[in-house]
Write a protein that holds these residues in place. Structure first.
Motif, short mmCIF file in Angstrom:
data_model
loop_
_atom_site.label_atom_id
_atom_site.label_comp_id
_atom_site.label_asym_id
_atom_site.label_seq_id
_atom_site.Cartn_x
_atom_site.Cartn_y
_atom_site.Cartn_z
N ASN A 1 -3.08 -6.49 3.93
CA ASN A 1 -1.92 -5.74 4.42
C ASN A 1 -0.82 -6.64 4.95
O ASN A 1 0.21 -6.13 5.41
CB ASN A 1 -2.35 -4.77 5.53
CG ASN A 1 -3.20 -3.62 5.00
OD1 ASN A 1 -3.04 -3.21 3.85
ND2 ASN A 1 -4.11 -3.14 5.82
N LYS B 1 -5.50 3.85 -2.91
CA LYS B 1 -4.19 3.22 -2.70
C LYS B 1 -3.75 2.53 -3.98
O LYS B 1 -4.56 1.94 -4.69
CB LYS B 1 -4.26 2.22 -1.56
CG LYS B 1 -4.41 2.86 -0.20
CD LYS B 1 -4.34 1.80 0.89
CE LYS B 1 -4.44 2.45 2.26
NZ LYS B 1 -4.31 1.46 3.35
N LYS C 1 0.83 -1.21 0.00
CA LYS C 1 0.00 0.00 0.00
C LYS C 1 0.87 1.26 0.00
O LYS C 1 1.98 1.27 0.48
CB LYS C 1 -0.93 -0.01 1.21
CG LYS C 1 -0.20 -0.16 2.55
CD LYS C 1 -1.19 -0.33 3.67
CE LYS C 1 -0.51 -0.44 5.03
NZ LYS C 1 0.31 -1.59 5.17
N ALA D 1 -3.22 7.24 0.97
CA ALA D 1 -4.46 7.06 1.73
C ALA D 1 -5.57 6.63 0.79
O ALA D 1 -5.48 6.79 -0.41
CB ALA D 1 -4.82 8.38 2.40
N SER E 1 -7.93 -1.86 4.21
CA SER E 1 -8.14 -0.94 5.32
C SER E 1 -6.79 -0.50 5.87
O SER E 1 -5.74 -0.86 5.33
CB SER E 1 -8.96 -1.63 6.42
OG SER E 1 -8.19 -2.64 7.05
N ASP E 2 -6.81 0.24 6.96
CA ASP E 2 -5.56 0.68 7.59
C ASP E 2 -5.11 -0.25 8.71
O ASP E 2 -4.14 0.06 9.40
CB ASP E 2 -5.73 2.10 8.14
CG ASP E 2 -5.95 3.12 7.04
OD1 ASP E 2 -5.32 2.97 5.97
OD2 ASP E 2 -6.76 4.05 7.23
N SER E 3 -5.81 -1.34 8.89
CA SER E 3 -5.50 -2.26 9.98
C SER E 3 -4.44 -3.27 9.56
O SER E 3 -4.52 -3.84 8.46
CB SER E 3 -6.75 -3.01 10.43
OG SER E 3 -6.43 -4.05 11.34
#
Length: 532
Positions: free
Chosen positions: A66, A44, A9, A12, A58-60
């Protein structure tokens, strides 16, 4: 643009729909080329900024998209190795049935029934496994099915009579198919859309290779020892896969519609492995009836149904035409499963092969499978990238079908050549070439069909995977019922030639899907499952 960029990634993200394809401008598909957005997007992308990540992660750090590349590819290898097991184990029975018939004082036809039952439940078991994954979670179903597969494989090796052996074979086929029927679930969970074809290529390589490597090794084993040792090796392989699942298996289900702070906490690997944590947190959110209905709802979609029919028509001959050479040359085997499963029958009288020579003969489809995997590593992505350039950076599902234009001539030519070689007693290298051509084409087509249905309905990755697996195995079982007397009457050249013609005719379905697939998907609507 290249489709093989590193998918880490970068910028944002904002996304309204992380699961289904884009539907902007009424044109369904994935916009993957970041340059088409003019550099104004906050989506992204890959590190070089060329490919938009679909779905948007997601950002997790708990989001499987991720995870590190190492973690993802170790899991892919575990899933692929486990998917190797069912067809490898099924094909063992094709080579061991002759000594088994002698041990149990039975006819080969009688022993063969255990093989037919095993192959049938390999297809049916996949439908149950993906439904269970939608209710219990991915990891516990993978673990418990493989655990049961280990004990049923040991039961096969230790069977003292045919009744025990037949029961063990059916159980083994049902439980061992979990990663074969549901492999697309894991690929869809942890990899981005632009990575799917290459990862499916790896997974399919293990599946297509397995029914050929099994008889190859077994031929050498029974030449020097008893048939029980062939199944003992299978027990060892299953045990190693179970250990790998325990050590490296991961729960890959993640609902990106839930904010990271509201996601269920991952506390214990052991509890996730056993399914305790998923049950306590109600991870998937499906009721049992909703989960069990998912495969039925999936096959009702015209695109999924047509793709399943097509795959049956091209792959059933791998599973079903086994009996052609056996009946033609000995007229004593009433229904084997796959071209490879009667090699021990027809190569002996035709070419004077013993067990070792039969084992070496299996190098033909093995080499073809390796060549198919190597070619597919760049072929699928290069064709997809070309289609994107011609479609304003948008990848439509139907673009995945272009590879079948390349695969079809290999499949048709291979079937026809193999039939003439068996009919007229051509040199065994000619038969090997025909077999190899067909397997090469099947390897390419398998990835194309799987990638197509996954891109068409990403929310039902497991269900479409299981239906294609069902088509691959079950179609051949039913073909065997009417194929044997037909092949006996007309000979392999006509029978296999007709199968080549059917394979060529089935190509019409591919053309129809390319012309009308998008329209069928729009008219049929999304599946709108409660969860991905």
């Amino acid at each position: 643009m290249s489709m093989s960029s590193d998918p880490e990634k970068t910028t944002a993200y904002t996304t309204s729909d992380p699961i289904t394809p884009d539907s902007s401008s009424g044109d369904e598909g994935y916009v993957l080329d970041a340059h088409e957005l003019g550099g104004n997007s906050t989506l992204k992308t890959t590190p070089n900024g060329s490919i938009i990540l679909r779905p948007q992660p997601s950002d997790s750090p708990d989001d499987p998209l991720n995870w590190s590349q190492w973690k993802k590819h170790v899991l892919l290898l575990v899933i692929s190795a486990t998917a190797f097991l069912p067809d490898y184990g099924g094909a063992l029975g094709a080579v061991t049935l002759i000594p088994q018939a002698l041990d149990w004082n039975m006819t080969q036809e009688g022993v063969l029934q255990a093989l037919v039952g095993n192959v049938f439940v390999i297809g049916a078991g996949g439908l149950f496994s993906v439904a269970f994954m939608a209710y219990f979670g991915r990891l516990p179903v993978l673990f418990w099915f493989t655990f049961c597969a280990l004990w049923s494989a040991a039961f096969c090796a230790g069977a003292v009579n045919f009744t025990q052996y037949e029961a063990a074979r059916v159980l083994s086929g049902f439980f061992s198919t979990v990663a074969q029927g549901g492999g697309l679930v894991f690929i869809n969970d942890i990899f981005f859309v632009h990575e799917h074809a290459r990862k499916i290529n790896v997974w399919s390589f293990f599946i297509v290779l397995s029914p050929y490597l099994g008889p190859l090794l077994t031929g050498f084993i029974i030449a020097a020892s008893t048939w029980q040792w062939a199944f003992a090796l299978y027990v060892l392989m299953t045990g190693l896969c179970l250990i790998a699942i325990v050590c490296f298996g991961q729960e890959t289900y993640y609902d990106r519609r839930i904010p990271p702070e509201s996601q269920p906490l991952r506390k214990s690997h052991l509890q996730r492995l056993l399914g305790i944590e998923q049950y306590r947190t109600r991870l998937t959110g499906n009721t049992f009836s909703q989960a069990m209905m998912r495969p039925i709802r999936a096959i009702c979609k015209p695109v999924v149904f047509i793709s399943t029919i097509y795959y049956t028509l091209i792959f059933a001959w791998v599973v079903g035409n086994t009996s052609i050479p056996g009946f033609y040359w000995k007229q004593r085997l009433t229904g084997a499963i796959g071209i490879n499963t009667t090699l021990s029958i027809f190569l002996q009288p035709l070419y004077g092969f013993g067990p070792r020579q039969i084992g070496f003969f299996y190098f033909a489809p093995i080499v073809a499978t390796i060549l198919g995997e190597a070619s597919g590593h760049w072929l699928h992505d290069s064709i997809a990238a070309r289609c994107m350039r011609r479609n304003s950076g948008r990848l439509e599902a139907e673009a995945r079908l272009w590879v079948i234009y390349i695969a079809t001539p290999f499949m048709v030519a291979g079937l026809v050549l193999l039939g003439f070689a068996l009919q007229h007693g051509y040199a065994y290298m000619v038969a090997a070439l025909g077999w190899g051509l067909y397997v090469f084409g099947i390897m390419i087509a398998t990835v194309g069909v799987n990638a197509y249905v996954l891109d068409a309905y990403p929310e039902t990755a497991g269900e479409v995977s299981a239906w294609l697996n069902f088509a691959r195995t079950t179609g051949g079982v039913f073909v065997t019922e009417w194929q044997v007397p037909w092949a006996t009457a007309v000979g392999p050249a006509v029978a296999l030639g007709t199968q080549g013609a059917i394979t060529a005719g089935a190509f019409v379905l591919v053309v129809l899907l390319q012309l009308y697939g998008k329209r069928l998907r729009h008219s049929g609507g999304r599946l709108n499952f409660r969860t991905n």
